[in-house]
Design a protein around this motif. Structure first.
Motif, PDB file in Angstrom:
ATOM      1  N   ASP A 175      -2.486  -1.071   6.221  1.00 24.57           N
ATOM      2  CA  ASP A 175      -3.538  -0.210   6.730  1.00 24.57           C
ATOM      3  C   ASP A 175      -3.130   0.401   8.105  1.00 24.57           C
ATOM      4  O   ASP A 175      -3.615   1.675   8.708  1.00 24.57           O
ATOM      5  CB  ASP A 175      -4.788  -1.026   6.860  1.00 24.57           C
ATOM      6  CG  ASP A 175      -6.224   0.034   7.213  1.00 24.57           C
ATOM      7  OD1 ASP A 175      -6.233   1.072   6.573  1.00 24.57           O
ATOM      8  OD2 ASP A 175      -6.777  -0.412   7.990  1.00 24.57           O
ATOM      9  N   LEU A 176      -2.408  -0.511   8.868  1.00 23.94           N
ATOM     10  CA  LEU A 176      -2.093   0.012  10.413  1.00 23.94           C
ATOM     11  C   LEU A 176      -0.997   1.008  10.075  1.00 23.94           C
ATOM     12  O   LEU A 176      -0.971   1.871  10.954  1.00 23.94           O
ATOM     13  CB  LEU A 176      -1.447  -1.431  10.869  1.00 23.94           C
ATOM     14  CG  LEU A 176      -1.021  -1.158  12.487  1.00 23.94           C
ATOM     15  CD1 LEU A 176      -2.294  -0.750  13.225  1.00 23.94           C
ATOM     16  CD2 LEU A 176      -0.346  -2.345  12.965  1.00 23.94           C
ATOM     17  N   ASP A 181      -1.003  -8.629   4.575  1.00 30.35           N
ATOM     18  CA  ASP A 181      -0.200  -7.461   3.926  1.00 30.35           C
ATOM     19  C   ASP A 181      -1.264  -6.349   3.935  1.00 30.35           C
ATOM     20  O   ASP A 181      -0.530  -5.304   4.266  1.00 30.35           O
ATOM     21  CB  ASP A 181       0.328  -7.892   2.540  1.00 30.35           C
ATOM     22  CG  ASP A 181       1.327  -9.100   2.621  1.00 30.35           C
ATOM     23  OD1 ASP A 181       2.082  -9.214   3.706  1.00 30.35           O
ATOM     24  OD2 ASP A 181       1.715  -9.462   1.362  1.00 30.35           O
ATOM     25  N   ARG A 182      -2.342  -6.436   3.617  1.00 37.15           N
ATOM     26  CA  ARG A 182      -3.298  -5.514   3.569  1.00 37.15           C
ATOM     27  C   ARG A 182      -3.424  -4.892   5.057  1.00 37.15           C
ATOM     28  O   ARG A 182      -3.511  -3.487   4.967  1.00 37.15           O
ATOM     29  CB  ARG A 182      -4.632  -5.792   2.882  1.00 37.15           C
ATOM     30  CG  ARG A 182      -4.488  -6.095   1.270  1.00 37.15           C
ATOM     31  CD  ARG A 182      -5.883  -6.657   0.947  1.00 37.15           C
ATOM     32  NE  ARG A 182      -6.869  -5.535   1.047  1.00 37.15           N
ATOM     33  CZ  ARG A 182      -7.061  -4.652   0.023  1.00 37.15           C
ATOM     34  NH1 ARG A 182      -6.205  -4.688  -1.207  1.00 37.15           N
ATOM     35  NH2 ARG A 182      -7.954  -3.820   0.114  1.00 37.15           N
ATOM     36  N   GLY A 233       0.952  -1.067   0.021  1.00 33.92           N
ATOM     37  CA  GLY A 233       0.093  -0.103   0.299  1.00 33.92           C
ATOM     38  C   GLY A 233       0.796   1.069  -0.003  1.00 33.92           C
ATOM     39  O   GLY A 233       2.103   1.226   0.207  1.00 33.92           O
ATOM     40  N   TYR A 234       0.097   2.375  -0.423  1.00 37.42           N
ATOM     41  CA  TYR A 234       0.972   3.653  -0.233  1.00 37.42           C
ATOM     42  C   TYR A 234      -0.184   4.734  -0.133  1.00 37.42           C
ATOM     43  O   TYR A 234      -1.411   4.437   0.105  1.00 37.42           O
ATOM     44  CB  TYR A 234       1.493   3.875  -1.667  1.00 37.42           C
ATOM     45  CG  TYR A 234       0.429   3.858  -2.954  1.00 37.42           C
ATOM     46  CD1 TYR A 234       0.097   5.232  -3.166  1.00 37.42           C
ATOM     47  CD2 TYR A 234       0.188   2.647  -3.519  1.00 37.42           C
ATOM     48  CE1 TYR A 234      -0.823   5.031  -4.432  1.00 37.42           C
ATOM     49  CE2 TYR A 234      -0.625   2.756  -4.586  1.00 37.42           C
ATOM     50  CZ  TYR A 234      -1.050   4.081  -5.026  1.00 37.42           C
ATOM     51  OH  TYR A 234      -1.936   3.937  -5.962  1.00 37.42           O
ATOM     52  N   VAL A 235       0.487   5.988   0.405  1.00 35.27           N
ATOM     53  CA  VAL A 235      -0.684   7.170   0.685  1.00 35.27           C
ATOM     54  C   VAL A 235      -0.180   8.223  -0.436  1.00 35.27           C
ATOM     55  O   VAL A 235       1.214   8.317  -1.112  1.00 35.27           O
ATOM     56  CB  VAL A 235      -0.396   7.661   2.013  1.00 35.27           C
ATOM     57  CG1 VAL A 235      -0.775   6.807   3.021  1.00 35.27           C
ATOM     58  CG2 VAL A 235       1.093   8.277   2.134  1.00 35.27           C
TER      59      VAL A 235
END
Length: 84
Positions: free
Chosen positions: A58-59, A53-54, A34-36
């Motif tokens: 998210d954490l 992994d998701r 993930g990324y922001v």
């Protein structure tokens, strides 16, 4: 990966690395979990197919963490989990 202490991307699958003849390391099994896209109001994009992994992405995404930098990318080690 962190930028000024904020988690902007999470890579998983870094258990195995390879070194080339220039001394650079690569992670052939790396997965972008993930990324922001914004740090003011973090917009998270979870991209991993594995639920664990998701969940990790998210954490961590958008949070501030102490990291260790060896160059342009800083790393944070996490404990392995069995959550899924």
């Amino acid at each position: 990966m962190t930028l000024s202490g904020y988690v902007v991307a999470v890579l998983t699958g870094l258990d195995h690395w390879e070194r080339d003849d220039r001394g650079r390391h690569g992670f052939p099994g790396a997965i972008l979990a993930g990324y922001v896209t914004d740090l003011v109001q973090p917009v998270k994009h979870l991209t991993a197919s594995r639920p664990a992994d998701r969940k990790l992405a998210d954490l961590l995404l958008g949070t501030r963490l102490v990291s260790h930098s060896g160059g342009t990318i800083a790393y944070v080690t996490t404990a392995k989990t069995t959550a899924g």
